[in-house]
Design a protein around this motif. Structure first.
Motif, PDB file in Angstrom:
ATOM      1  N   UNK A  94     -16.577 -23.023 -11.830  1.00  0.00           N
ATOM      2  CA  UNK A  94     -17.182 -23.135 -13.743  1.00  0.00           C
ATOM      3  C   UNK A  94     -18.359 -24.052 -13.468  1.00  0.00           C
ATOM      4  N   UNK A  95     -18.764 -23.898 -15.198  1.00  0.00           N
ATOM      5  CA  UNK A  95     -19.833 -24.099 -15.338  1.00  0.00           C
ATOM      6  C   UNK A  95     -19.755 -25.305 -16.065  1.00  0.00           C
ATOM      7  N   UNK A  96     -21.091 -25.872 -15.323  1.00  0.00           N
ATOM      8  CA  UNK A  96     -21.166 -27.271 -16.376  1.00  0.00           C
ATOM      9  C   UNK A  96     -21.437 -27.495 -18.130  1.00  0.00           C
ATOM     10  N   UNK A  97     -21.413 -26.988 -19.071  1.00  0.00           N
ATOM     11  CA  UNK A  97     -21.541 -26.504 -20.315  1.00  0.00           C
ATOM     12  C   UNK A  97     -22.387 -27.363 -20.877  1.00  0.00           C
ATOM     13  N   UNK A  98     -23.509 -27.627 -21.633  1.00  0.00           N
ATOM     14  CA  UNK A  98     -24.499 -28.378 -22.553  1.00  0.00           C
ATOM     15  C   UNK A  98     -24.096 -28.274 -23.535  1.00  0.00           C
ATOM     16  N   UNK A  99     -23.363 -28.375 -24.334  1.00  0.00           N
ATOM     17  CA  UNK A  99     -22.593 -28.404 -25.584  1.00  0.00           C
ATOM     18  C   UNK A  99     -22.853 -29.974 -25.720  1.00  0.00           C
ATOM     19  N   UNK A 100     -22.797 -30.360 -27.001  1.00  0.00           N
ATOM     20  CA  UNK A 100     -21.995 -31.831 -27.257  1.00  0.00           C
ATOM     21  C   UNK A 100     -20.774 -31.655 -27.750  1.00  0.00           C
ATOM     22  N   UNK A 101     -20.248 -33.362 -27.192  1.00  0.00           N
ATOM     23  CA  UNK A 101     -19.090 -33.822 -27.957  1.00  0.00           C
ATOM     24  C   UNK A 101     -19.187 -33.651 -29.492  1.00  0.00           C
ATOM     25  N   UNK A 331     -40.300 -30.627 -14.956  1.00  0.00           N
ATOM     26  CA  UNK A 331     -39.856 -29.263 -15.652  1.00  0.00           C
ATOM     27  C   UNK A 331     -39.966 -28.972 -16.465  1.00  0.00           C
ATOM     28  N   UNK A 332     -40.012 -30.307 -17.603  1.00  0.00           N
ATOM     29  CA  UNK A 332     -39.499 -29.881 -19.441  1.00  0.00           C
ATOM     30  C   UNK A 332     -40.542 -29.774 -20.610  1.00  0.00           C
ATOM     31  N   UNK A 333     -41.633 -29.769 -19.610  1.00  0.00           N
ATOM     32  CA  UNK A 333     -43.029 -29.469 -20.092  1.00  0.00           C
ATOM     33  C   UNK A 333     -43.347 -28.446 -19.952  1.00  0.00           C
ATOM     34  N   UNK A 334     -41.800 -27.215 -19.310  1.00  0.00           N
ATOM     35  CA  UNK A 334     -42.391 -25.505 -19.657  1.00  0.00           C
ATOM     36  C   UNK A 334     -41.281 -25.022 -20.185  1.00  0.00           C
ATOM     37  N   UNK A 335     -41.238 -23.652 -20.465  1.00  0.00           N
ATOM     38  CA  UNK A 335     -40.434 -23.166 -20.825  1.00  0.00           C
ATOM     39  C   UNK A 335     -38.958 -23.235 -20.319  1.00  0.00           C
ATOM     40  N   UNK A 336     -38.044 -23.508 -20.925  1.00  0.00           N
ATOM     41  CA  UNK A 336     -36.768 -23.455 -20.047  1.00  0.00           C
ATOM     42  C   UNK A 336     -36.150 -21.897 -19.375  1.00  0.00           C
ATOM     43  N   UNK A 337     -36.639 -21.327 -19.955  1.00  0.00           N
ATOM     44  CA  UNK A 337     -36.550 -19.878 -19.315  1.00  0.00           C
ATOM     45  C   UNK A 337     -38.031 -19.065 -18.406  1.00  0.00           C
ATOM     46  N   UNK A 338     -39.235 -19.677 -17.971  1.00  0.00           N
ATOM     47  CA  UNK A 338     -39.791 -19.862 -17.027  1.00  0.00           C
ATOM     48  C   UNK A 338     -39.656 -19.302 -15.859  1.00  0.00           C
ATOM     49  N   UNK A 339     -38.434 -19.961 -15.430  1.00  0.00           N
ATOM     50  CA  UNK A 339     -37.783 -19.143 -14.262  1.00  0.00           C
ATOM     51  C   UNK A 339     -36.453 -18.306 -14.458  1.00  0.00           C
ATOM     52  N   UNK A 340     -36.830 -17.837 -14.853  1.00  0.00           N
ATOM     53  CA  UNK A 340     -35.526 -16.773 -15.095  1.00  0.00           C
ATOM     54  C   UNK A 340     -35.124 -15.411 -14.388  1.00  0.00           C
ATOM     55  N   UNK A 540     -27.073 -19.572 -20.929  1.00  0.00           N
ATOM     56  CA  UNK A 540     -28.542 -20.149 -19.681  1.00  0.00           C
ATOM     57  C   UNK A 540     -28.188 -21.082 -17.877  1.00  0.00           C
ATOM     58  N   UNK A 541     -26.870 -21.528 -18.085  1.00  0.00           N
ATOM     59  CA  UNK A 541     -26.480 -22.588 -17.126  1.00  0.00           C
ATOM     60  C   UNK A 541     -25.455 -21.625 -16.444  1.00  0.00           C
TER      61      UNK A 541
END
Length: 624
Positions: A94-101, A331-340, A540-541
């Motif tokens: 499966x996939x660990x989601x990044x959404x919030x409860x 790693x959070x100082x760059x674009x989250x999609x920079x390594x896509x 993206x995850x």
């Protein structure tokens, strides 16, 4: 006259404002709440009207709405509070989601409440219809309070009118819209309203910090806005000193404590030491707690030491926070999609409308650029004008910072326009109110009338949308451009035409449980309507699942079988109206999707019998 000095103290009966309000412009708390309630009721009725006349389902049109429902159902079905794994999404595991409860929980409670006297499906319908409408009240309350504090009753009323018109043009607050973006807008609007307190009361700024912490925990896309808000509070204290001492202490302490509390309440203990850039993880916690605590400490100890010392303490705080970011979460100082992966960039991100930049938007949908960006630019210009003229400098500086950062975010990804446009209504409503007052004072002055009318019209994003459509027609005609065909139009949209309905996949839902290969837009609906799992969906995850799905569609039919078996695929589903499989078929004419689009069925696939949608084709892998 410098009106900035005038944080006006309210009487016991009226709300505080930056202006010295005439009795006709003042409101008691009770009257204020009644006006907000009535406007919210009217806006909710408009939303219900649009939903009733256009909706084909009780879940919102965004695939994220369906995905959120799947997550809520899993939670109600017994999946743990800390367990955000979506076990039916992606490859094995499966996939660990990044959404919030924090979003799942209130909607789940609404479903449980309605379930006391309704059937399961009816309870779900009622909850999903109620939730976005309930959010209108705090959204309008925030906009009204911010505009009243800056422009009195007239500014407040115009702001509410602009808000009603804006909500009518978007889907985020219509029944079924349960994605988190509407909650984020409410929180950012509330944050702005609290920061505009003319009396700089500690509890207002503490409330702003709580809203910022919640927005950060619900979705990382609000991080720039929350960070700028914190910087603005710090600068207000550094430059104004004692006046903002309690505000800075309240904001700093509340931000540090509430962020820490939310982290402990929503993050699984096993992940306390992990750093992720799309959720409230150790990285954001370290920066928020350190920055908030240092701001509160500096305001407590150094307020009487002069602006140079105070600015120096902020420089030290900023340096510590930056150093901590470089150490804990570089790693959070760059674009989250920079390594896509380039394949995902071509076949996924480039097709997501809300992820497009202003540059891409100019090429894809030039007629909509004004609706997305013009109002934010005008509001920023108004704020600058007020500051230069020394008219209510502090509140306009606060608004300028929040609108500018929201606009910058939307320039990178158009989804940010939701915040920039709504925040823009605060300074624009006050401008329109002032020009209206000028017109009423000089009713025979044509220029005053024109200024009032034009300012009101240009404050409405949908007016800019109409202007864009009207302007593009002659431009296209002169340039000899044709209107985009159906395929091109679909390619610009996240979710073209609804392809997967419960009726379409009713037979598939009764088949033995297996994993489905489908386009990413169809993934959430398949998870909602069937017990099956899906390999890919627009998250993206889920990059490994999306990449695997794309490579299967691109592979030659004889090579695709091995890839299908490696991912334990049992079913293949293709939607004729989805642009992604069609694009892959065009780019890879020898691939599996191209073969299926031509009706060339490989020997290892058979089409499922039963009801067949005109848009949907479902195949089963022949078991060997």
């Amino acid at each position: 006259m410098d009106q900035n000095s005038g944080a006006r103290t309210a009487s016991n009966r009226t709300l505080a404002s930056w202006r010295r309000l005439a009795p006709a412009e003042s409101l008691t708390a009770g009257t204020f709440l009644l006006i907000v309630f009535l406007f919210s009721l009217g806006a909710a009725a408009v939303q219900l009207g649009f939903w009733y006349t256009n909706a084909v389902d009780y879940v919102g049109v965004d695939p994220d709405d369906a995905m959120r429902l799947v997550e809520i159902r899993d939670y109600l079905g017994g999946q743990g509070w800390f367990d955000l794994q979506q076990y039916r999404l992606g490859p094995d595991g499966g996939t660990l989601m990044h959404w919030s409860r924090l979003i799942d929980w209130p909607i789940a409670q609404l479903i449980r409440f309605y379930g006391l006297f309704l059937g399961a499906r009816q309870a779900e319908v009622a909850a999903l219809s109620t939730w976005p409408l309930l959010l209108i009240l705090p959204l309008f309350g925030s906009a009204a309070l911010a505009s009243y504090r800056l422009g009195g009753k007239s500014g407040m009323l115009i702001s509410l009118i602009l808000a009603v018109v804006f909500l009518a043009s978007i889907v985020r607050f219509r029944p079924g819209a349960i994605d988190h973006h509407n909650v984020q807008l409410v929180l950012i609007a509330f944050l702005a309203a609290m920061m505009l307190d003319p009396l700089a009361r500690a509890w207002n700024f503490a409330a702003a910090a709580v809203a910022g912490a919640l927005a950060l925990a619900i979705g990382a896309e609000t991080t720039p806005m929350v960070a700028v808000a914190a910087v603005v509070v710090a600068l207000l204290w550094a430059l104004q000193g004692e006046r903002y001492r309690r505000a800075a202490i309240g904001f700093g302490l509340a931000f540090a404590l509430v962020t820490g509390g939310i982290f402990l309440a929503t993050t699984p203990p096993r992940l306390w030491g992990s750093v992720t850039c799309d959720t409230l993880s150790l990285g954001y916690l370290a920066l928020s707690a350190t920055g908030g605590a240092m701001l509160a400490g500096a305001a407590f100890a150094l307020t009487g030491r002069g602006p140079v010392v105070r600015l120096g303490s902020l420089a030290v705080t900023g340096g510590v926070v930056l150093l901590l970011a470089l150490m804990v979460a570089p790693q959070c100082l760059s674009s989250p999609l920079s390594n896509l992966d380039p394949v995902l960039n071509t076949y996924w991100i480039s097709t997501i409308t809300e992820a497009q930049s202003i540059v891409s938007g100019l090429a894809l949908y030039p007629e909509s650029i004004g609706a997305y960006y013009a109002v934010g630019i005008i509001a920023s210009g108004v704020a600058v004008m007020r500051i230069v003229r020394r008219e209510f400098v502090i509140p306009h500086a606060v608004l300028l910072a929040l609108i500018a950062v929201s606009w910058a975010v939307s320039a990178m990804q158009v989804r940010g326009m939701l915040f920039a446009n709504f925040l823009a209504f605060i300074p624009l409503s006050v401008l329109v109110a002032d020009l209206r007052a000028l017109y009423l004072a000089r009713p025979r002055d044509t220029r005053a009338a024109m200024a009032f009318a034009v300012s009101a019209l240009l404050s409405v994003p949908s007016v800019w949308a109409l202007v864009g459509v009207v302007a593009m027609d002659p431009i296209n005609a002169v340039a000899g451009l044709r209107a985009p065909d159906k395929a091109e139009t679909e390619a610009k949209s996240d979710a073209a035409e609804t392809c997967v309905t419960s009726d379409d996949v009713a037979d598939l839902a009764r088949m033995p449980v297996g994993r489905i290969l489908a386009s990413f837009n169809e993934g959430p609906a398949l998870l909602r309507f069937t017990p099956h799992s899906v390999l890919g969906a627009n998250y993206h995850r889920n990059q490994s699942g999306m990449l695997a799905a794309l490579r299967i569609g691109m592979a030659k039919p004889q090579d695709a079988l091995e890839l299908l078996e490696a991912q334990s695929i049992r079913y293949v589903l293709l939607c004729d109206s989805d642009p992604l499989p069609r694009k892959i078929a065009e780019d890879y004419p020898a691939g599996l999707y191209a073969a299926l689009s031509k009706g060339d069925l490989p020997g290892y696939l058979e089409e499922l019998p039963g009801k067949r949608s005109s848009k949907l084709r479902i195949y089963e892998l022949i078991q060997r």
